[in-house]
Design a protein around this motif. Structure first.
Motif, mmCIF file in Angstrom:
data_model
loop_
_atom_site.group_PDB
_atom_site.id
_atom_site.type_symbol
_atom_site.label_atom_id
_atom_site.label_comp_id
_atom_site.label_asym_id
_atom_site.label_seq_id
_atom_site.Cartn_x
_atom_site.Cartn_y
_atom_site.Cartn_z
ATOM 1 N N THR A 67 -15.782 -62.643 21.670
ATOM 2 C CA THR A 67 -14.507 -62.030 22.071
ATOM 3 C C THR A 67 -14.338 -60.650 21.490
ATOM 4 N N GLN A 117 -11.092 -63.168 31.163
ATOM 5 C CA GLN A 117 -10.277 -63.985 30.271
ATOM 6 C C GLN A 117 -9.801 -63.154 29.082
ATOM 7 N N SER A 118 -8.592 -63.502 28.622
ATOM 8 C CA SER A 118 -8.069 -62.845 27.419
ATOM 9 C C SER A 118 -8.709 -63.451 26.165
ATOM 10 N N ILE A 148 -7.344 -64.842 23.454
ATOM 11 C CA ILE A 148 -6.757 -66.136 23.094
ATOM 12 C C ILE A 148 -7.318 -67.219 23.989
ATOM 13 N N LEU A 149 -7.442 -66.879 25.293
ATOM 14 C CA LEU A 149 -7.979 -67.866 26.216
ATOM 15 C C LEU A 149 -9.424 -68.191 25.886
ATOM 16 N N ALA A 195 -9.405 -70.327 22.827
ATOM 17 C CA ALA A 195 -8.964 -71.676 23.180
ATOM 18 C C ALA A 195 -10.070 -72.418 23.907
ATOM 19 N N LEU A 196 -10.724 -71.714 24.856
ATOM 20 C CA LEU A 196 -11.811 -72.356 25.593
ATOM 21 C C LEU A 196 -12.987 -72.697 24.677
#
Length: 496
Positions: free
Chosen positions: A49, A458-459, A461-462, A465-466
Motif C-alpha cells: 500500500t 482500492q484505497s 484502508i481497503l 482490510a483486504l
C-alpha cells in the motif's frame, strides 16, 4: 417411531456441536500459525500500500462532428456514427499510435455512451506518466479529427466560396456609387421619355393648327362653291318657274279656248237644232200653204193665208240668218279658236322644250354641284380621316410613351424596393449559409487526457482490510490444512 426420530435428531445436533467444538479447538491449537499468517499478510499489504504509486484515470472525450447531407436543404447528420468511429479507433488508431508508446505499457480503451455522439478514450497510469497518456490520447484524437475534417472539408469550402461570392455581390449592391449610377440611369430614362412626350405633344399641336387651317380652307372653298352654284341654281329655278308660269298661262288660255270651242259647239248644235226646228216648221207651214188656196173663200181665210205667208217668210228669213250665222260666223269663230289653239300648242311645245332644256341644265348644274360638293366633302372627309388617323397615331404614341414612362418609373421604384429586398435577401442567404457552415461542426476533443481528481483502484484502508481478511482466512485455512496433514500422518501410526 416418533421416539426413534427424536433420538436421531438429538444425535445429529450433538455431532454438529462436537464438530464446531473440534473446529474451535483446531483454531485454538493453531492460533500462532494463524496469527503469523495474519501478521505477515497485513505487513505485506501495508508494504504494498505504501510503496505502490497512486493510479489515475486519464479520459479524453471526443465529440463527433456533424456534416450537411444536402447543401440546399441543410439536412444535418453525424459525420460518422459512433459505432463506426469506435471500430476505427479500436482496430486502427489505438494500435497504430500505441506502437510508439509500447515501452510505457499504456493501455487505451474506447467506449461510447449509448445514444450519444461522444467517444471516451480511457487509460490508467501514475501521475508521472501523464505526459505520455496525453500524447497518446492526442494522437488518437487527432487521427479521428483529421479523418472527419477531410470528410467535411469539401462542403465547408463550397459554403465558404458561396458566402464569399454572395458577400462580394452584396458589397456591390450596397455600393453607393453603383446605386447612384443605376438610379441616375433610370431617372434619365424617365426624363427622356417625358421629353419625348412633350415633343410629341408639340408636334400634335402643330399638326392640329396646320390641319385646322387646311380644313378651314377646304370648308371655305366648299362654301364658295355652294354660294356660286346656289345663285346659278336660283337663276335656273327662276327661269324654270317663269317658263312653268308661262306654260301654265298657255294651259289656261288653251283651257279657255277649249271651253270656248265647247260653247261654240254647243251654240252650233243649238243653232242646228233651231234650223232643223225651223225647217220642220217651214215644212209644216209650206204644207199648210199648199192647202190654203183651196179654202180661201172668205176674208178670214185670206187673212190667214197672208199670215201664213208672212210667218213663212219670217221663218225663212230667220233660217237664213241662222244658216249664215252657223255657216259663217260660227265657222269663223271656230277657225279663229283653232288657230289660237294651234298657236298655243306651238308656244306650249316651245315652252316645254325650253322648260326641258332648263330642267336639263338645272339637273346638270345640280349633278355638277353635287359632284363638286361631293369632291370637296370627300376632300374634307379625307382630311378629317387623315387628321383622325394621325391624332390616333399621336394618341397611341402618347399612350405608348406614357406606358414607357410608367414602366420606367416603376423600374425606378422597383429598383429602390428590390434593392433593399435583395440586400436583405442576400443577407438572409449569407446568414443561412453561415448557419449551415456552423452546422459543419468538426469532430473535436473536449479536453485531452484529463486526469481524474482522485486516484483510482482500492484505497489504502481497503487494501489493509483486504490483506487482513486475506491473512485471517489464509491462516485459518492453513491451520485446517496443518491439522489435516497432522491427522494424515497420525493415521498410519494408529493403523499399525
Amino acid at each position: 417411531m416418533n421416539q426413534q426420530g427424536s433420538k436421531n435428531n438429538y444425535h445429529e445436533i450433538a455431532d454438529d456441536e462436537i464438530d464446531l467444538v473440534s473446529l474451535a479447538w483446531i483454531l485454538i491449537r493453531w492460533k500462532y500459525l494463524i496469527l503469523i499468517i495474519f501478521v505477515l499478510c497485513v505487513v505485506v499489504g501495508a508494504v504494498l500500500t505504501f510503496l505502490r504509486q497512486p493510479q489515475y484515470d486519464y479520459i479524453t472525450t471526443i465529440e463527433i462532428g456533424s456534416t450537411i447531407t444536402n447543401l440546399e436543404t441543410g439536412d444535418v447528420r453525424l459525420i460518422e456514427s459512433s459505432g463506426e468511429v469506435l471500430e476505427k479507433i479500436k482496430a486502427a488508431y489505438i494500435p497504430l499510435n500505441s506502437h510508439d508508446q509500447s515501452a510505457n505499457n499504456i493501455k487505451v480503451t474506447a467506449s461510447s455512451p449509448k445514444g450519444s455522439r461522444l467517444i471516451l478514450l480511457k487509460s490508467s497510469g501514475s501521475e508521472v506518466s501523464e505526459t505520455d497518456h496525453r500524447a497518446l490520447h492526442n494522437k488518437i484524437a487527432d487521427a479521428v479529427e483529421n479523418d472527419h475534417l477531410r470528410r467535411i472539408q469539401p462542403a465547408r469550402e463550397q459554403l465558404e466560396s458561396r458566402i464569399a461570392m454572395i458577400k462580394t455581390d452584396l458589397d456591390k449592391m450596397m455600393s453607393k456609387d453603383l446605386i447612384e449610377i443605376k438610379k441616375k440611369s433610370l431617372l434619365e430614362n424617365v426624363q427622356e421619355k417625358k421629353r419625348d412626350l412633350s415633343s410629341l405633344a408639340d408636334q400634335e399641336r402643330t399638326f392640329e393648327i396646320a390641319s385646322a387651317n387646311a380644313l378651314n380652307k377646304l370648308e371655305s372653298a366648299l362654301l364658295d362653291v355652294l354660294d356660286k352654284q346656289k345663285f346659278e341654281l336660283i337663276d335656273l329655278q327662276n327661269k324654270i318657274a317663269k317658263e312653268n308660269s308661262d306654260l301654265a298661262e298657255l294651259a289656261d288660255q288653251k283651257s279657255t279656248l277649249i271651253k270656248n270651242q265647247k260653247i261654240l259647239s254647243q251654240e252650233k248644235a243649238l243653232l242646228s237644232r233651231q234650223v232643223e226646228k225651223l225647217d220642220k216648221m217651214l215644212t209644216d207651214i209650206g204644207q199648210k200653204r199648199l192647202e190654203a188656196p183651196a179654202e180661201v173663200d172668205s176674208p178670214a181665210n185670206a187673212l190667214t193665208l197672208m199670215m201664213i205667208e208672212n210667218q213663212l217668210e219670217q221663218y225663212r228669213t230667220r233660217r237664213e240668218n241662222l244658216e249664215l250665222k252657223l255657216g259663217v260666223e260660227l265657222q269663223q269663230k271656230n277657225n279663229d279658236l283653232e288657230m289660237q289653239l294651234a298657236g298655243i300648242e306651238r308656244k306650249k311645245t316651245i315652252q316645254e322644250k325650253l322648260l326641258v332644256d332648263l330642267e336639263v341644265q338645272l339637273n346638270f348644274k345640280r349633278q355638277s354641284q353635287a359632284r363638286e360638293i361631293g369632291q370637296r366633302q370627300k376632300e374634307i372627309q379625307n382630311l378629317q380621316a387623315e387628321q383622325s388617323k394621325i391624332k390616333g397615331d399621336y394618341r397611341r404614341q402618347q399612350d405608348e410613351i406614357n406606358r414607357e414612362i410608367i414602366e420606367a418609373e416603376n423600374d425606378l421604384h422597383e429598383y429602390e424596393i428590390n434593392l433593399g429586398f435583395n440586400i436583405n435577401q442576400q443577407k438572409q442567404i449569407v446568414s443561412e449559409l453561415e448557419g449551415k457552415l456552423k452546422n459543419l461542426q468538426p469532430t473535436r476533443s473536449l479536453g485531452v487526457a484529463i486526469r481524474s481528481q482522485n486516484p483510482t483502484g482500492q484505497s489504502k484502508i481497503l487494501i489493509l482490510a483486504l490483506s487482513s481478511i486475506l491473512g485471517l482466512m489464509g491462516g485459518v485455512m492453513l491451520a485446517f490444512f496443518a491439522e489435516f496433514m497432522k491427522k494424515v500422518r497420525q493415521q498410519p501410526a494408529e493403523d499399525k
